[in-house]
Write an enzyme that holds these catalytic residues in place. Structure first.
Site, mmCIF file in Angstrom:
data_model
loop_
_atom_site.group_PDB
_atom_site.id
_atom_site.type_symbol
_atom_site.label_atom_id
_atom_site.label_comp_id
_atom_site.label_asym_id
_atom_site.label_seq_id
_atom_site.Cartn_x
_atom_site.Cartn_y
_atom_site.Cartn_z
ATOM 1 N N THR A 28 -0.015 -4.188 1.717
ATOM 2 C CA THR A 28 0.263 -2.929 2.257
ATOM 3 C C THR A 28 -0.362 -1.590 1.515
ATOM 4 O O THR A 28 0.107 -1.637 0.209
ATOM 5 C CB THR A 28 1.351 -2.456 3.136
ATOM 6 O OG1 THR A 28 1.715 -3.773 3.947
ATOM 7 C CG2 THR A 28 1.478 -1.392 3.686
ATOM 8 N N ASP A 86 3.264 0.280 -7.121
ATOM 9 C CA ASP A 86 3.212 1.879 -7.518
ATOM 10 C C ASP A 86 3.405 1.842 -8.911
ATOM 11 O O ASP A 86 3.152 2.739 -9.751
ATOM 12 C CB ASP A 86 4.636 2.372 -6.847
ATOM 13 C CG ASP A 86 4.570 2.276 -5.447
ATOM 14 O OD1 ASP A 86 3.385 2.985 -4.809
ATOM 15 O OD2 ASP A 86 5.192 1.988 -4.587
ATOM 16 N N GLY A 98 5.965 2.308 -2.071
ATOM 17 C CA GLY A 98 5.351 3.561 -1.817
ATOM 18 C C GLY A 98 4.907 3.876 -0.178
ATOM 19 O O GLY A 98 4.922 5.011 0.089
ATOM 20 N N GLU A 105 6.975 -6.826 2.434
ATOM 21 C CA GLU A 105 6.048 -7.232 1.067
ATOM 22 C C GLU A 105 6.828 -8.202 0.231
ATOM 23 O O GLU A 105 6.202 -9.228 -0.219
ATOM 24 C CB GLU A 105 5.735 -6.002 0.200
ATOM 25 C CG GLU A 105 4.714 -5.030 1.133
ATOM 26 C CD GLU A 105 4.560 -3.833 0.293
ATOM 27 O OE1 GLU A 105 3.411 -3.093 0.476
ATOM 28 O OE2 GLU A 105 5.429 -3.202 -0.316
HETATM 29 C C1 5RP Z 1 3.546 -0.226 -0.101
HETATM 30 C C2 5RP Z 1 3.260 -0.700 -1.493
HETATM 31 C C3 5RP Z 1 1.927 -0.341 -1.998
HETATM 32 O O1 5RP Z 1 1.695 -1.727 -2.640
HETATM 33 C C4 5RP Z 1 2.164 0.710 -3.386
HETATM 34 O O2 5RP Z 1 2.799 1.767 -2.637
HETATM 35 C C5 5RP Z 1 0.615 0.923 -3.593
HETATM 36 O O3 5RP Z 1 -0.059 1.637 -2.922
HETATM 37 P P1 5RP Z 1 -1.370 2.252 -2.962
HETATM 38 O O4 5RP Z 1 -2.059 0.866 -3.057
HETATM 39 O O5 5RP Z 1 -1.630 3.154 -1.634
HETATM 40 O O6 5RP Z 1 -1.566 2.898 -4.118
HETATM 41 O O7 5RP Z 1 4.427 -1.222 -2.042
HETATM 42 O O8 5RP Z 1 4.707 -0.435 0.369
#
Ligand code: 5RP
Length: 226
Positions: A28, A86, A98, A105
């Protein structure tokens, strides 16, 4: 190269690693978006896979794009999951969540024979704790849960939507974004202490799940850490 171009490059590269017959876990976020996009293209070209999603957002993108989706309840194990993070350190330990999808996940990653993590160089970390640590918390008595964490020295704010409402996860829970101090963060200890509080469902620390890491750099280079 812009960050978005890097995300597109590594997402596409990961999409090309998927093989016929695989059950694939879809991550995600804005990086996983490009992985799913590439899989959509490959399915149109004849790739035969089935996939499970780690969020309703990824499910919608993949389903609308023609990727055959299956119910996770009908899956015993997943061949390959591709997701982002993140923050990720040299030992491939991560902070995720994030996008608010950390619980699903983590379940999808745990069910997977292999997890590939795709990150741009801004996510690399010498010591975890630079980003906020998302913690999924049940709504019942969430103020009490927050103050219990504060007593242990963990403070933060409940995540809110652009409209100022409490952000709700796909599981109907809340996200408390804890502020960490990299100097004093001990991820494994912190994870256990936080998880011990009733009301906490899961933390955004991911340990021993990532196998391969694909890193995209601003100069266009890509590095793969096995
Ligand atoms: C979502 C996550 C994402 O993998 C993480 O936030 C990175 O997001 P992005 O690819 O938008 O930088 O853990 O819950």
């Amino acid at each position: 190269m812009s960050i978005d171009d890097i995300k597109c490059k590594i997402g596409t590269l990961a999409g090309d690693l998927v093989q016929n017959g695989m059950t694939v876990g879809l991550g995600t976020g804005t990086t996983a978006f490009y992985f799913i996009k590439r899989l959509m293209e490959r399915c149109q070209e004849g790739l035969e896979i089935q996939a499970v999603a780690s969020s309703t957002a990824s499910l919608k993108q993949a389903h609308d794009g023609g990727i055959p989706m299956i119910d996770i309840e009908n899956v015993a194990s997943i061949d390959l999951t591709v997701d982002s993070a993140d923050e990720i350190d040299r030992q491939k330990q991560m902070i995720k969540g994030g996008g608010g999808a950390l619980l699903r996940e983590k379940i999808v990653a745990t069910m997977s024979k292999e997890m590939i993590v795709i990150v741009d160089e801004t996510k690399l970390s010498e010591k975890l704790g630079r980003s906020k640590l998302p913690v999924e918390i049940v709504p019942f008595a969430h103020h009490y849960t927050k103050s219990s964490l504060e007593k242990l020295g963990y403070s933060g704010e409940f995540r809110r939507t652009a409209q100022g409402l409490l952000f709700m996860t796909d599981n109907g829970n809340l996200i408390l974004d804890l502020k960490l101090d990299p100097a004093s963060t001990n991820p494994r200890e912190d994870h256990v202490r936080i998880r011990e509080i009733p009301g906490v469902v899961e933390t955004g620390f991911f340990f021993d799940l990532a196998q391969r890491v694909i890193i995209g750099y601003k100069d266009g280079k890509v590095q793969i850490r096995d």
